[in-house]
Structures are given as structure tokens and as C-alpha cells.
Design a protein around this motif. Structure first.
Motif, mmCIF file in Angstrom:
data_model
loop_
_atom_site.group_PDB
_atom_site.id
_atom_site.type_symbol
_atom_site.label_atom_id
_atom_site.label_comp_id
_atom_site.label_asym_id
_atom_site.label_seq_id
_atom_site.Cartn_x
_atom_site.Cartn_y
_atom_site.Cartn_z
ATOM 1 N N GLY A 197 -40.334 30.138 -15.652
ATOM 2 C CA GLY A 197 -40.169 31.304 -14.790
ATOM 3 C C GLY A 197 -39.204 32.305 -15.380
ATOM 4 N N ASP A 198 -38.936 33.318 -14.566
ATOM 5 C CA ASP A 198 -37.970 34.330 -14.971
ATOM 6 C C ASP A 198 -36.560 33.755 -14.903
ATOM 7 N N ALA A 199 -35.674 34.323 -15.691
ATOM 8 C CA ALA A 199 -34.269 33.918 -15.720
ATOM 9 C C ALA A 199 -33.431 35.189 -15.773
ATOM 10 N N PRO A 200 -32.163 35.085 -15.407
ATOM 11 C CA PRO A 200 -31.296 36.269 -15.543
ATOM 12 C C PRO A 200 -31.200 36.668 -17.012
ATOM 13 N N ASN A 201 -31.262 37.966 -17.273
ATOM 14 C CA ASN A 201 -31.155 38.441 -18.652
ATOM 15 C C ASN A 201 -29.710 38.833 -18.922
ATOM 16 N N TYR A 202 -29.019 38.019 -19.689
ATOM 17 C CA TYR A 202 -27.616 38.269 -20.009
ATOM 18 C C TYR A 202 -27.449 39.466 -20.932
ATOM 19 N N ALA A 203 -28.544 39.946 -21.509
ATOM 20 C CA ALA A 203 -28.500 41.101 -22.413
ATOM 21 C C ALA A 203 -29.065 42.363 -21.753
ATOM 22 N N GLU A 204 -29.270 42.323 -20.458
ATOM 23 C CA GLU A 204 -29.917 43.440 -19.756
ATOM 24 C C GLU A 204 -29.194 44.769 -19.968
ATOM 25 N N LYS A 205 -27.880 44.762 -19.985
ATOM 26 C CA LYS A 205 -27.107 46.005 -20.095
ATOM 27 C C LYS A 205 -26.747 46.364 -21.534
ATOM 28 N N LEU A 206 -27.270 45.599 -22.497
ATOM 29 C CA LEU A 206 -26.935 45.842 -23.901
ATOM 30 C C LEU A 206 -27.912 46.811 -24.552
ATOM 31 N N ASN A 207 -27.432 47.478 -25.584
ATOM 32 C CA ASN A 207 -28.286 48.315 -26.419
ATOM 33 C C ASN A 207 -28.877 47.448 -27.516
ATOM 34 N N PRO A 208 -30.133 47.682 -27.860
ATOM 35 C CA PRO A 208 -30.735 46.884 -28.940
ATOM 36 C C PRO A 208 -30.151 47.249 -30.296
ATOM 37 N N ALA A 209 -30.380 46.380 -31.254
ATOM 38 C CA ALA A 209 -29.931 46.629 -32.629
ATOM 39 C C ALA A 209 -30.610 47.886 -33.154
ATOM 40 N N VAL A 260 -35.433 41.245 -16.995
ATOM 41 C CA VAL A 260 -35.354 39.791 -16.821
ATOM 42 C C VAL A 260 -35.562 39.091 -18.150
ATOM 43 N N ALA A 261 -35.117 37.858 -18.195
ATOM 44 C CA ALA A 261 -35.361 36.968 -19.325
ATOM 45 C C ALA A 261 -36.395 35.939 -18.865
ATOM 46 N N VAL A 262 -36.744 35.019 -19.726
ATOM 47 C CA VAL A 262 -37.668 33.950 -19.357
ATOM 48 C C VAL A 262 -37.040 32.605 -19.686
ATOM 49 N N ALA A 263 -37.521 31.590 -18.989
ATOM 50 C CA ALA A 263 -37.088 30.219 -19.251
ATOM 51 C C ALA A 263 -38.321 29.380 -19.548
ATOM 52 N N VAL A 264 -38.216 28.567 -20.601
ATOM 53 C CA VAL A 264 -39.281 27.643 -20.967
ATOM 54 C C VAL A 264 -38.668 26.257 -21.134
ATOM 55 N N GLY A 265 -39.528 25.246 -21.080
ATOM 56 C CA GLY A 265 -39.042 23.887 -21.230
ATOM 57 C C GLY A 265 -39.983 23.047 -22.075
ATOM 58 N N SER A 266 -39.409 22.109 -22.776
ATOM 59 C CA SER A 266 -40.171 21.161 -23.575
ATOM 60 C C SER A 266 -39.754 19.750 -23.162
ATOM 61 N N PRO A 267 -40.555 19.103 -22.304
ATOM 62 C CA PRO A 267 -40.214 17.752 -21.851
ATOM 63 C C PRO A 267 -40.203 16.759 -23.013
ATOM 64 N N TYR A 268 -39.392 15.720 -22.842
ATOM 65 C CA TYR A 268 -39.351 14.680 -23.870
ATOM 66 C C TYR A 268 -39.034 13.339 -23.242
ATOM 67 N N THR A 269 -39.319 12.292 -23.988
ATOM 68 C CA THR A 269 -38.951 10.936 -23.602
ATOM 69 C C THR A 269 -38.189 10.307 -24.763
ATOM 70 N N VAL A 270 -37.435 9.270 -24.439
ATOM 71 C CA VAL A 270 -36.680 8.526 -25.447
ATOM 72 C C VAL A 270 -37.040 7.053 -25.281
ATOM 73 N N ASP A 271 -37.454 6.411 -26.365
ATOM 74 C CA ASP A 271 -37.785 4.990 -26.267
ATOM 75 C C ASP A 271 -36.522 4.143 -26.429
ATOM 76 N N ASP A 272 -36.673 2.847 -26.310
ATOM 77 C CA ASP A 272 -35.531 1.924 -26.384
ATOM 78 C C ASP A 272 -34.824 1.967 -27.726
#
Length: 154
Positions: A134-146, A108-120
Motif C-alpha cells: 500500500g501507500d506509505a508516508p513519503n519522507y521526501a515529499e517536501k524535498l527538491n529532486p537532484a 506518497v511513497a509505497v510499501a512492498v514486502g517479500s515474505p520469507y521463512t527460515v528452516d531449522d
């Protein structure tokens, strides 16, 4: 812009490498958003110690996720990746930069977020902490590492 502590939840454990990739991509996304006033979805792909940025195109969220998955799944030999986009966090009731990231061969992969606001005036204010989403689908799951690489040997 102060550098945040990535994911303060004590029960969240991710590798140092993945944390570095997520943090690097998040900082890049913040700069792009603050400079351009919008954030086009992109990937940050790491191969050994080099980061490559690529735009991800799609008409809607489903197409963006599919395009990111197809792109990353074709990159055998990467060290890791992050997929960044402008999103919304319902719990925080805020817009947020969302970063999903994973390492080759991991289930699995992970997902993180950084909330923000925008002023006028169009100034962005980012929350100091990065939230684990939370966990996210790992698009590299079937890949070989470098392969291990030592520049001294070349």
C-alpha cells in the motif's frame, strides 16, 4: 537467488525509477538477512546514480520510523530513497522484508514486502513475488529532486 518480478498486481503503477530503487534495496536486505541472520533497519538513498546505505537506530518501531523520517527529510537533492526493515505480514502470516520508498516531491511513497521463512538450519527462503502493501508516508515529499547531471559535462 532469482530476481523477483516486483509487484505483480496489474493495478499498481509506480515509476520505473522507484521500482529500481525498491528492488535494489530489497536485494541488499535479503543478502544482509541471509548473511547475518538478522536485518538491522537501513536506508538506501540514491543521489543520481550513487546509492548510500545508512543504518537507522531506535528502541522501538515508533523511534525507527521517526529516525528514518528525520534522516531522509534532511537530504534535499536526492533522487529517491528506500527504508528497509524486518517485519511481519499478517495476511501472509510470515516474516517479511518490508521496503518503503519514495521520490522527492511526490505526495506518497509505497510499501512492498517479500515474505520469507527460515528452516531449522537457519537457511532463508524468500517468496518469488514482491507484494504491494500500500501507500506509505513519503519522507521526501517536501524535498527538491537532484539536479540533472551529465558526467560528460565535467
Amino acid at each position: 537467488m532469482a530476481e523477483e518480478e516486483l509487484m505483480e498486481e496489474e493495478d499498481v503503477v509506480i515509476s520505473d525509477l522507484l521500482e529500481q530503487i525498491l528492488q535494489f534495496a530489497l536485494e541488499e536486505a535479503k543478502e544482509r538477512l541471509a548473511e547475518d541472520g538478522e536485518l538491522a533497519p537501513f536506508t538506501a538513498t540514491v543521489v543520481r546514480d550513487v546509492v548510500y546505505f545508512d543504518s537507522i537506530l531506535g528502541e522501538d518501531a515508533d523511534e525507527l520510523y521517526a529516525a528514518a523520517e528525520e534522516f531522509i527529510a534532511g537530504l534535499d537533492g536526492i533522487t529517491g530513497y528506500a527504508f528497509c526493515y524486518d517485519g511481519y505480514m499478517e495476511e501472509e502470516e510470515n516474516s517479511a522484508i518490508i521496503v518503503e520508498g519514495g521520490l522527492p516531491g511526490e505526495p506518497v511513497a509505497v510499501a512492498v514486502g517479500s515474505p520469507y521463512t527460515v528452516d531449522d538450519a537457519g537457511n532463508y527462503t524468500f517468496v518469488d513475488e514482491v507484494l504491494f502493501l500500500g501507500d506509505a508516508p513519503n519522507y521526501a515529499e517536501k524535498l527538491n529532486p537532484a539536479d540533472d547531471w551529465d558526467p560528460e559535462e565535467e
